[in-house]
Design a protein around this motif. Structure first.
Motif, PDB file in Angstrom:
ATOM      1  N   LYS A 104       1.082  -1.243   0.171  1.00 18.74           N
ATOM      2  CA  LYS A 104       0.006   0.011  -0.044  1.00 18.74           C
ATOM      3  C   LYS A 104       0.770   1.316   0.006  1.00 18.74           C
ATOM      4  O   LYS A 104       0.571   2.223  -0.838  1.00 18.74           O
ATOM      5  CB  LYS A 104      -0.986  -0.024   1.251  1.00 18.74           C
ATOM      6  CG  LYS A 104      -2.004   1.169   1.325  1.00 18.74           C
ATOM      7  CD  LYS A 104      -2.644   1.086   2.441  1.00 18.74           C
ATOM      8  CE  LYS A 104      -3.438   0.022   2.850  1.00 18.74           C
ATOM      9  NZ  LYS A 104      -4.471  -0.168   4.057  1.00 18.74           N
ATOM     10  N   LYS A 105       2.000   1.183   0.864  1.00 13.07           N
ATOM     11  CA  LYS A 105       2.800   2.557   1.109  1.00 13.07           C
ATOM     12  C   LYS A 105       3.679   2.773  -0.312  1.00 13.07           C
ATOM     13  O   LYS A 105       3.988   3.610  -0.619  1.00 13.07           O
ATOM     14  CB  LYS A 105       3.811   2.210   2.067  1.00 13.07           C
ATOM     15  CG  LYS A 105       4.585   3.640   2.387  1.00 13.07           C
ATOM     16  CD  LYS A 105       5.098   3.519   3.723  1.00 13.07           C
ATOM     17  CE  LYS A 105       5.711   4.731   3.953  1.00 13.07           C
ATOM     18  NZ  LYS A 105       6.543   4.800   5.517  1.00 13.07           N
ATOM     19  N   SER A 106       3.949   1.590  -0.969  1.00 13.26           N
ATOM     20  CA  SER A 106       4.891   1.799  -2.065  1.00 13.26           C
ATOM     21  C   SER A 106       4.052   2.212  -3.243  1.00 13.26           C
ATOM     22  O   SER A 106       4.453   2.622  -4.379  1.00 13.26           O
ATOM     23  CB  SER A 106       5.382   0.282  -2.477  1.00 13.26           C
ATOM     24  OG  SER A 106       4.468  -0.601  -2.789  1.00 13.26           O
ATOM     25  N   GLY A 107       2.611   2.016  -3.225  1.00 11.55           N
ATOM     26  CA  GLY A 107       2.011   2.673  -4.341  1.00 11.55           C
ATOM     27  C   GLY A 107       2.106   4.108  -4.655  1.00 11.55           C
ATOM     28  O   GLY A 107       2.030   4.543  -5.640  1.00 11.55           O
ATOM     29  N   SER A 108       2.399   4.732  -3.650  1.00  8.82           N
ATOM     30  CA  SER A 108       2.507   6.150  -3.583  1.00  8.82           C
ATOM     31  C   SER A 108       3.901   6.715  -3.298  1.00  8.82           C
ATOM     32  O   SER A 108       4.389   7.653  -3.457  1.00  8.82           O
ATOM     33  CB  SER A 108       1.630   6.958  -2.444  1.00  8.82           C
ATOM     34  OG  SER A 108       2.219   6.503  -1.179  1.00  8.82           O
ATOM     35  N   ALA A 109       4.790   5.728  -2.975  1.00  8.13           N
ATOM     36  CA  ALA A 109       6.168   6.058  -2.736  1.00  8.13           C
ATOM     37  C   ALA A 109       6.848   6.158  -4.251  1.00  8.13           C
ATOM     38  O   ALA A 109       6.479   5.546  -5.097  1.00  8.13           O
ATOM     39  CB  ALA A 109       6.884   5.177  -1.932  1.00  8.13           C
ATOM     40  N   THR A 110       8.055   6.895  -4.166  1.00  5.74           N
ATOM     41  CA  THR A 110       9.043   6.842  -5.284  1.00  5.74           C
ATOM     42  C   THR A 110      10.060   5.738  -5.270  1.00  5.74           C
ATOM     43  O   THR A 110      10.610   5.590  -4.149  1.00  5.74           O
ATOM     44  CB  THR A 110       9.821   8.183  -5.390  1.00  5.74           C
ATOM     45  OG1 THR A 110       8.756   9.232  -5.575  1.00  5.74           O
ATOM     46  CG2 THR A 110      10.563   8.306  -6.778  1.00  5.74           C
ATOM     47  N   PRO A 111       9.927   4.867  -6.177  1.00  9.08           N
ATOM     48  CA  PRO A 111      11.269   3.866  -6.023  1.00  9.08           C
ATOM     49  C   PRO A 111      12.479   4.392  -6.198  1.00  9.08           C
ATOM     50  O   PRO A 111      12.915   5.411  -6.838  1.00  9.08           O
ATOM     51  CB  PRO A 111      11.015   3.016  -7.437  1.00  9.08           C
ATOM     52  CG  PRO A 111      10.343   3.741  -8.281  1.00  9.08           C
ATOM     53  CD  PRO A 111       9.469   4.852  -7.361  1.00  9.08           C
ATOM     54  N   SER A 112      13.555   3.686  -5.351  1.00  4.02           N
ATOM     55  CA  SER A 112      15.023   4.042  -5.505  1.00  4.02           C
ATOM     56  C   SER A 112      15.823   3.791  -6.689  1.00  4.02           C
ATOM     57  O   SER A 112      16.461   4.258  -7.236  1.00  4.02           O
ATOM     58  CB  SER A 112      15.551   3.369  -4.004  1.00  4.02           C
ATOM     59  OG  SER A 112      15.030   3.990  -2.890  1.00  4.02           O
TER      60      SER A 112
END
Length: 91
Positions: free
Chosen positions: A82-90
């Motif tokens: 859920k959090k990775s859906g709105s986060a920017t990948p490294s």
């Protein structure tokens, strides 16, 4: 021989059509896909971790896409997704 005024009118019309098509392609482009599952979790410090997230929405030549997120350590994989859906990948 064509009139110079008619040629200018056709050029502006063609420019407007091309601009409209470019705007349509930009607006209707695909959005970011939803992640499928968390593959690995690697703790890096007291409260952080690197999450390797699988996206199964690749194309014809690459069926899977992996993205890596540096986030706070999440209590479950569902919360991490859920959090990775709105986060920017490294990576």
């Amino acid at each position: 021989m064509q009139n110079r005024k008619d040629i200018k009118w056709y050029v502006w019309l063609l420019l407007a059509i091309c601009s409209g098509q470019a705007l349509y392609i930009y607006v209707s482009g695909p959005s970011r896909p939803d992640p499928a599952k968390v593959v690995t979790v690697t703790p890096v410090s007291d409260g952080g971790a690197i999450y390797e997230v699988l996206y199964d929405s690749g194309g014809a030549t690459v069926p899977f896409i992996y993205r890596y997120f540096l986030m706070d350590l999440q209590p479950s994989d569902a919360e991490a997704l859920k959090k990775s859906g709105s986060a920017t990948p490294s990576l």
